[in-house]
Write a protein that holds these residues in place. Sequence first.
Motif, PDB file in Angstrom:
ATOM      1  N   SER A  53       0.833  -1.199   0.000  1.00 30.77           N
ATOM      2  CA  SER A  53       0.000   0.000   0.000  1.00 30.77           C
ATOM      3  C   SER A  53       0.870   1.252   0.000  1.00 30.77           C
ATOM      4  N   GLU A  54       0.227   2.384  -0.132  1.00 29.94           N
ATOM      5  CA  GLU A  54       0.920   3.674  -0.059  1.00 29.94           C
ATOM      6  C   GLU A  54       1.551   3.836   1.330  1.00 29.94           C
ATOM      7  N   MET A  55       0.832   3.390   2.369  1.00 30.29           N
ATOM      8  CA  MET A  55       1.357   3.480   3.727  1.00 30.29           C
ATOM      9  C   MET A  55       2.627   2.636   3.877  1.00 30.29           C
ATOM     10  N   PHE A  56       2.608   1.424   3.300  1.00 33.65           N
ATOM     11  CA  PHE A  56       3.793   0.557   3.336  1.00 33.65           C
ATOM     12  C   PHE A  56       4.987   1.255   2.680  1.00 33.65           C
ATOM     13  N   LEU A  57       4.763   1.837   1.495  1.00 34.97           N
ATOM     14  CA  LEU A  57       5.857   2.515   0.795  1.00 34.97           C
ATOM     15  C   LEU A  57       6.371   3.709   1.590  1.00 34.97           C
ATOM     16  N   ASN A  58       5.476   4.452   2.245  1.00 31.04           N
ATOM     17  CA  ASN A  58       5.902   5.567   3.105  1.00 31.04           C
ATOM     18  C   ASN A  58       6.784   5.077   4.240  1.00 31.04           C
ATOM     19  N   GLN A  59       6.361   3.996   4.881  1.00 30.09           N
ATOM     20  CA  GLN A  59       7.128   3.449   5.998  1.00 30.09           C
ATOM     21  C   GLN A  59       8.463   2.886   5.520  1.00 30.09           C
ATOM     22  N   LEU A  60       8.469   2.270   4.353  1.00 24.50           N
ATOM     23  CA  LEU A  60       9.702   1.744   3.785  1.00 24.50           C
ATOM     24  C   LEU A  60      10.679   2.879   3.490  1.00 24.50           C
ATOM     25  N   VAL A  61      10.198   3.961   2.893  1.00 18.80           N
ATOM     26  CA  VAL A  61      11.051   5.124   2.613  1.00 18.80           C
ATOM     27  C   VAL A  61      11.605   5.699   3.915  1.00 18.80           C
ATOM     28  N   ASP A  62      10.761   5.857   4.933  1.00 18.10           N
ATOM     29  CA  ASP A  62      11.224   6.382   6.227  1.00 18.10           C
ATOM     30  C   ASP A  62      12.294   5.484   6.835  1.00 18.10           C
ATOM     31  N   TYR A  63      12.071   4.183   6.787  1.00 12.98           N
ATOM     32  CA  TYR A  63      13.043   3.232   7.343  1.00 12.98           C
ATOM     33  C   TYR A  63      14.381   3.361   6.609  1.00 12.98           C
ATOM     34  N   ILE A  64      14.335   3.424   5.299  1.00 13.22           N
ATOM     35  CA  ILE A  64      15.564   3.524   4.505  1.00 13.22           C
ATOM     36  C   ILE A  64      16.313   4.806   4.847  1.00 13.22           C
ATOM     37  N   LYS A  65      15.603   5.930   4.885  1.00 10.18           N
ATOM     38  CA  LYS A  65      16.255   7.207   5.175  1.00 10.18           C
ATOM     39  C   LYS A  65      16.884   7.235   6.567  1.00 10.18           C
ATOM     40  N   GLU A  66      16.232   6.589   7.511  1.00 12.88           N
ATOM     41  CA  GLU A  66      16.699   6.616   8.895  1.00 12.88           C
ATOM     42  C   GLU A  66      17.773   5.573   9.196  1.00 12.88           C
ATOM     43  N   ASN A  67      17.807   4.471   8.456  1.00 13.64           N
ATOM     44  CA  ASN A  67      18.643   3.345   8.871  1.00 13.64           C
ATOM     45  C   ASN A  67      19.686   2.863   7.872  1.00 13.64           C
ATOM     46  N   VAL A  68      19.617   3.281   6.640  1.00 15.83           N
ATOM     47  CA  VAL A  68      20.592   2.817   5.654  1.00 15.83           C
ATOM     48  C   VAL A  68      21.816   3.718   5.724  1.00 15.83           C
ATOM     49  N   GLU A  69      22.924   3.135   6.111  1.00 13.42           N
ATOM     50  CA  GLU A  69      24.183   3.870   6.218  1.00 13.42           C
ATOM     51  C   GLU A  69      25.182   3.294   5.230  1.00 13.42           C
ATOM     52  N   GLU A  70      26.036   4.152   4.738  1.00 17.81           N
ATOM     53  CA  GLU A  70      26.977   3.765   3.690  1.00 17.81           C
ATOM     54  C   GLU A  70      27.835   2.558   4.076  1.00 17.81           C
ATOM     55  N   GLN A  71      28.346   2.541   5.291  1.00 20.18           N
ATOM     56  CA  GLN A  71      29.257   1.472   5.700  1.00 20.18           C
ATOM     57  C   GLN A  71      28.573   0.104   5.796  1.00 20.18           C
ATOM     58  N   ASN A  72      27.242   0.065   5.845  1.00 18.43           N
ATOM     59  CA  ASN A  72      26.534  -1.209   5.958  1.00 18.43           C
ATOM     60  C   ASN A  72      26.272  -1.887   4.620  1.00 18.43           C
ATOM     61  N   ARG A  73      26.424  -1.144   3.532  1.00 19.93           N
ATOM     62  CA  ARG A  73      26.195  -1.698   2.189  1.00 19.93           C
ATOM     63  C   ARG A  73      24.863  -2.448   2.109  1.00 19.93           C
ATOM     64  N   VAL A  74      23.803  -1.741   2.401  1.00 21.29           N
ATOM     65  CA  VAL A  74      22.465  -2.323   2.485  1.00 21.29           C
ATOM     66  C   VAL A  74      21.879  -2.562   1.103  1.00 21.29           C
ATOM     67  N   GLU A  75      21.149  -3.667   0.998  1.00 19.68           N
ATOM     68  CA  GLU A  75      20.431  -4.033  -0.217  1.00 19.68           C
ATOM     69  C   GLU A  75      18.979  -4.322   0.154  1.00 19.68           C
ATOM     70  N   PHE A  76      18.083  -4.143  -0.819  1.00 19.04           N
ATOM     71  CA  PHE A  76      16.687  -4.521  -0.648  1.00 19.04           C
ATOM     72  C   PHE A  76      16.334  -5.488  -1.765  1.00 19.04           C
ATOM     73  N   TRP A  77      15.737  -6.601  -1.392  1.00 16.01           N
ATOM     74  CA  TRP A  77      15.383  -7.649  -2.352  1.00 16.01           C
ATOM     75  C   TRP A  77      13.882  -7.881  -2.331  1.00 16.01           C
ATOM     76  N   SER A  78      13.303  -8.064  -3.497  1.00 12.70           N
ATOM     77  CA  SER A  78      11.908  -8.475  -3.641  1.00 12.70           C
ATOM     78  C   SER A  78      11.931  -9.659  -4.609  1.00 12.70           C
ATOM     79  N   ILE A  79      11.641 -10.848  -4.090  1.00 14.62           N
ATOM     80  CA  ILE A  79      11.883 -12.079  -4.849  1.00 14.62           C
ATOM     81  C   ILE A  79      10.699 -13.034  -4.746  1.00 14.62           C
TER      82      ILE A  79
END
Length: 127
Positions: A58-84
Amino acid sequence: MSLYRYFASKNPLPVVTALDENHFGEQFEVLPCRQNPPIEAGGQIQKSNIYKVRGNNSEMFLNQLVDYIKENVEEQNRVEFWSIWHNEKVPSKNIYRINPQQITIEDLKFLNENDNCWIKFFFKNNK
């Protein structure tokens, strides 16, 4: 067949659990995988910290996903997101590079297409 979504990271990420048990599956959650790497990913994910991402598309899910990414994805962690889809490979045309500092819901609208995809987060130098 089931669609699975994961964060994968070099270092641990914060866990998010649903607050309302009556709406299980509808709320955004980020939970550590019980099995690392998850069988459903078909051996594609190679990071040491893998988290299952739950929530409806949903739109709410995408909003929460964007917020999580902005708050928690840091360069040194080399984060990836997978949809499989269970055990399906991600085609090279569905590998995306997104700057987490500037991510928007529009950047993630392709997730609604339910295709296999892999997002590699990268940081642009401000120089």
